[in-house]
Scaffold this active site. Structure first.
Site, PDB file in Angstrom:
ATOM      1  N   CYS A  99      -9.805   2.097  -4.804  1.00  0.00           N
ATOM      2  CA  CYS A  99      -9.271   2.452  -3.484  1.00  0.00           C
ATOM      3  C   CYS A  99      -9.966   3.709  -3.001  1.00  0.00           C
ATOM      4  O   CYS A  99     -10.121   4.664  -3.771  1.00  0.00           O
ATOM      5  CB  CYS A  99      -7.756   2.684  -3.598  1.00  0.00           C
ATOM      6  SG  CYS A  99      -6.964   3.077  -2.033  1.00  0.00           S
ATOM      7  N   GLU A 142      -4.575  -4.118   1.136  1.00  0.00           N
ATOM      8  CA  GLU A 142      -4.559  -3.391   2.421  1.00  0.00           C
ATOM      9  C   GLU A 142      -3.158  -3.377   3.033  1.00  0.00           C
ATOM     10  O   GLU A 142      -2.723  -2.352   3.565  1.00  0.00           O
ATOM     11  CB  GLU A 142      -5.567  -3.998   3.397  1.00  0.00           C
ATOM     12  CG  GLU A 142      -7.017  -3.955   2.927  1.00  0.00           C
ATOM     13  CD  GLU A 142      -7.460  -2.607   2.426  1.00  0.00           C
ATOM     14  OE1 GLU A 142      -6.947  -1.574   2.885  1.00  0.00           O
ATOM     15  OE2 GLU A 142      -8.330  -2.568   1.539  1.00  0.00           O
TER      16      GLU A 142
HETATM   17 ZN    ZN Z   1      -6.695   1.166  -0.869  1.00  0.00          ZN
END
Ligand code: ZN
Length: 183
Positions: A99, A142
């Site tokens: 991420c 997401e």
């Molecule tokens: Zn992320």
């Protein structure tokens, strides 16, 4: 156009419930500008997806990749106010996720392998589609961001959470079932 600063884990914007966007506003300059800046930011950091809270905007907007067109070029979907329905909770897919808000780390997460998605696109049109495999994982990662959830919250075996160089050295990052995702 602008490359935006990416919030890192620990910043409270990543932990809040994001607000829905008024569909009437999607084609307006504020939302269109944010979408453009998010694409530019995602490209700068080689992300496969990006959610608005990662650029300090707590609204229900995300970009998700992982799909390709007929010629193999990467395709991205803009998702506004997305709703995800899991098709079969027992059919799960695991991979090492990463991420942009948790830089330099990888962690093993298992998620439902196929989902149905309902979301407005960048033109303000409501889209419904089904995804399976890698793009389904990206979209769930997401959309988690829009509810203040990070992939690290979903790691069940913390021995499979590592810095990238160690993950590459000691974990089966490149294994057949271990595609990596960063968004
Ligand atoms: Zn992320």
């Amino acid at each position: 156009m602008a490359i935006l600063k990416v919030a890192r884990m620990g910043h409270p914007v990543l932990r809040q419930q994001c607000h829905a966007i008024d569909p009437q506003q999607i084609t307006g300059p504020a939302v269109q500008g944010l979408i453009r800046d998010m694409f530019e930011t995602m490209a700068e950091y080689s992300g496969v997806g990006l959610a608005a809270p990662q650029v300090h905007q707590p609204v229900r907007l995300a970009i998700a990749g992982g799909e390709a067109d007929e010629e193999g070029h990467p395709e991205f979907r803009v998702l506004i106010n997305p709703e995800i329905t899991v098709l079969d909770d027992a059919d799960r897919l695991g991979m090492y996720e990463g991420c942009l808000s948790v830089p330099g780390m990888r962690g093993w997460v298992e998620r439902p392998a196929s989902v149905e998605v309902k979301a407005y696109d960048e033109k303000g049109e409501l889209q419904e589609f089904a995804l399976e495999g890698f793009p389904a994982v990206v979209i769930q990662h997401e959309c988690d961001h829009l509810d203040g959830v990070l992939y690290v919250d979903r790691i069940e075996d913390m021995t499979k959470f590592a810095f990238e160089p160690e993950a590459e050295r000691f974990l089966d990052l490149a294994g057949e079932e271990a595609a990596a995702e960063e968004g």
